[in-house]
Design a protein around this motif. Structure first.
Motif, PDB file in Angstrom:
ATOM      1  N   ARG A 287      -6.083  -8.419   1.072  1.00 41.94           N
ATOM      2  CA  ARG A 287      -6.547  -9.813   1.097  1.00 41.94           C
ATOM      3  C   ARG A 287      -5.354 -10.721   0.863  1.00 41.94           C
ATOM      4  O   ARG A 287      -4.442 -10.394   0.116  1.00 41.94           O
ATOM      5  CB  ARG A 287      -7.608 -10.069   0.041  1.00 41.94           C
ATOM      6  CG  ARG A 287      -8.914  -9.392   0.393  1.00 41.94           C
ATOM      7  CD  ARG A 287     -10.097 -10.188  -0.105  1.00 41.94           C
ATOM      8  NE  ARG A 287     -11.299  -9.745   0.554  1.00 41.94           N
ATOM      9  CZ  ARG A 287     -11.762 -10.233   1.699  1.00 41.94           C
ATOM     10  NH1 ARG A 287     -11.138 -11.207   2.296  1.00 41.94           N
ATOM     11  NH2 ARG A 287     -12.849  -9.757   2.241  1.00 41.94           N
TER      12      ARG A 287
ATOM     13  N   GLN B  66      -4.106  -7.768  -2.851  1.00 42.87           N
ATOM     14  CA  GLN B  66      -5.539  -7.722  -3.072  1.00 42.87           C
ATOM     15  C   GLN B  66      -5.975  -9.060  -3.667  1.00 42.87           C
ATOM     16  O   GLN B  66      -5.158  -9.808  -4.194  1.00 42.87           O
ATOM     17  CB  GLN B  66      -5.903  -6.582  -4.017  1.00 42.87           C
ATOM     18  CG  GLN B  66      -5.556  -5.212  -3.457  1.00 42.87           C
ATOM     19  CD  GLN B  66      -5.999  -4.120  -4.392  1.00 42.87           C
ATOM     20  OE1 GLN B  66      -7.162  -3.797  -4.459  1.00 42.87           O
ATOM     21  NE2 GLN B  66      -5.047  -3.547  -5.130  1.00 42.87           N
TER      22      GLN B  66
ATOM     23  N   VAL C 281      -9.446  -7.172  -9.838  1.00 42.65           N
ATOM     24  CA  VAL C 281      -9.446  -7.286  -8.392  1.00 42.65           C
ATOM     25  C   VAL C 281     -10.881  -7.497  -7.928  1.00 42.65           C
ATOM     26  O   VAL C 281     -11.786  -6.779  -8.349  1.00 42.65           O
ATOM     27  CB  VAL C 281      -8.839  -6.020  -7.734  1.00 42.65           C
ATOM     28  CG1 VAL C 281      -8.909  -6.106  -6.233  1.00 42.65           C
ATOM     29  CG2 VAL C 281      -7.405  -5.832  -8.200  1.00 42.65           C
TER      30      VAL C 281
ATOM     31  N   PRO D 251     -11.572  -4.362  -4.490  1.00 41.54           N
ATOM     32  CA  PRO D 251     -10.574  -3.298  -4.660  1.00 41.54           C
ATOM     33  C   PRO D 251     -10.305  -2.500  -3.388  1.00 41.54           C
ATOM     34  O   PRO D 251     -11.213  -2.156  -2.637  1.00 41.54           O
ATOM     35  CB  PRO D 251     -11.195  -2.385  -5.718  1.00 41.54           C
ATOM     36  CG  PRO D 251     -12.159  -3.250  -6.450  1.00 41.54           C
ATOM     37  CD  PRO D 251     -12.686  -4.208  -5.425  1.00 41.54           C
TER      38      PRO D 251
ATOM     39  N   THR E  68      -8.713 -11.391   5.145  1.00 39.46           N
ATOM     40  CA  THR E  68      -8.329  -9.993   5.308  1.00 39.46           C
ATOM     41  C   THR E  68      -7.881  -9.792   6.755  1.00 39.46           C
ATOM     42  O   THR E  68      -8.190 -10.610   7.617  1.00 39.46           O
ATOM     43  CB  THR E  68      -9.476  -9.017   4.973  1.00 39.46           C
ATOM     44  OG1 THR E  68      -8.959  -7.683   5.024  1.00 39.46           O
ATOM     45  CG2 THR E  68     -10.645  -9.152   5.914  1.00 39.46           C
TER      46      THR E  68
END
Length: 176
Positions: free
Chosen positions: A28, A3, A21, A24, A47
């Motif tokens: 990533r 993340q 984060v 969330p 992502t």
């Protein structure tokens, strides 16, 4: 599970706060951090949901909090650079990535000329750089140094003398 995380220190790195984060629950990767002349931080992250796409998140309070992010095109092995000159391009955010994993074929470069509020349509960079880095010179020229995806065994240097000009059609020269 990766993340987009962050942490903060206020005492020169002696102690660190709670790990947080930015986005969330969303995978990533490939984090890239840069800053502008006003001291704002920009965190560009990839992502794979739904495919290779990047967002650039901004913090205007020294990293204490982050905004919801701005879609920045993107793809795998992305990089960003921010113009910190005193010229016409001050604050421009530039981004490039691998043309093999791009969200906007055939382009793999974009810029924001409005403080990360939006990014322009993606364009192609002569020399097909990937897995590299960018720098803005003191006169506002933008340089990319990277492997060339055309040969994958040579280095390419691409240069734009007009990327700093908002609304311009960006032109490039490259050399291997």
């Amino acid at each position: 599970f990766r993340q987009a995380g962050w942490n903060r220190t206020t005492d020169g790195g002696q102690t660190w706060g709670f790990i947080s984060v930015i986005d969330p629950g969303l995978f990533r990767s490939d984090p890239v951090l840069d800053y502008d002349l006003a001291g704002n931080f920009y965190y560009n992250s990839l992502t794979n949901t739904p495919n290779y796409f990047c967002k650039t998140f901004a913090s205007t309070d020294g990293g204490t909090s982050w905004d919801a992010g701005t879609d920045a095109g993107g793809g795998d092995k992305q990089w960003i650079a921010i113009d910190r000159t005193s010229g016409i391009g001050t604050g421009n955010i530039y981004s490039f990535w691998s043309e093999f994993f791009t969200t906007c074929t055939p382009g793999f470069f974009t810029r924001s000329t409005n403080g990360n509020n939006s990014y322009e349509s993606c364009t192609y960079v002569d020399g097909s750089p990937w897995r590299g880095t960018m720098a803005v010179s003191s006169n506002g020229n933008l340089y990319i140094g990277a492997m060339s995806s055309l040969t994958q065994d040579s280095v390419v240097f691409s240069k734009s003398t007009n990327a700093e000009i908002p609304g311009s059609t960006i032109s490039w020269t490259s050399r291997m």
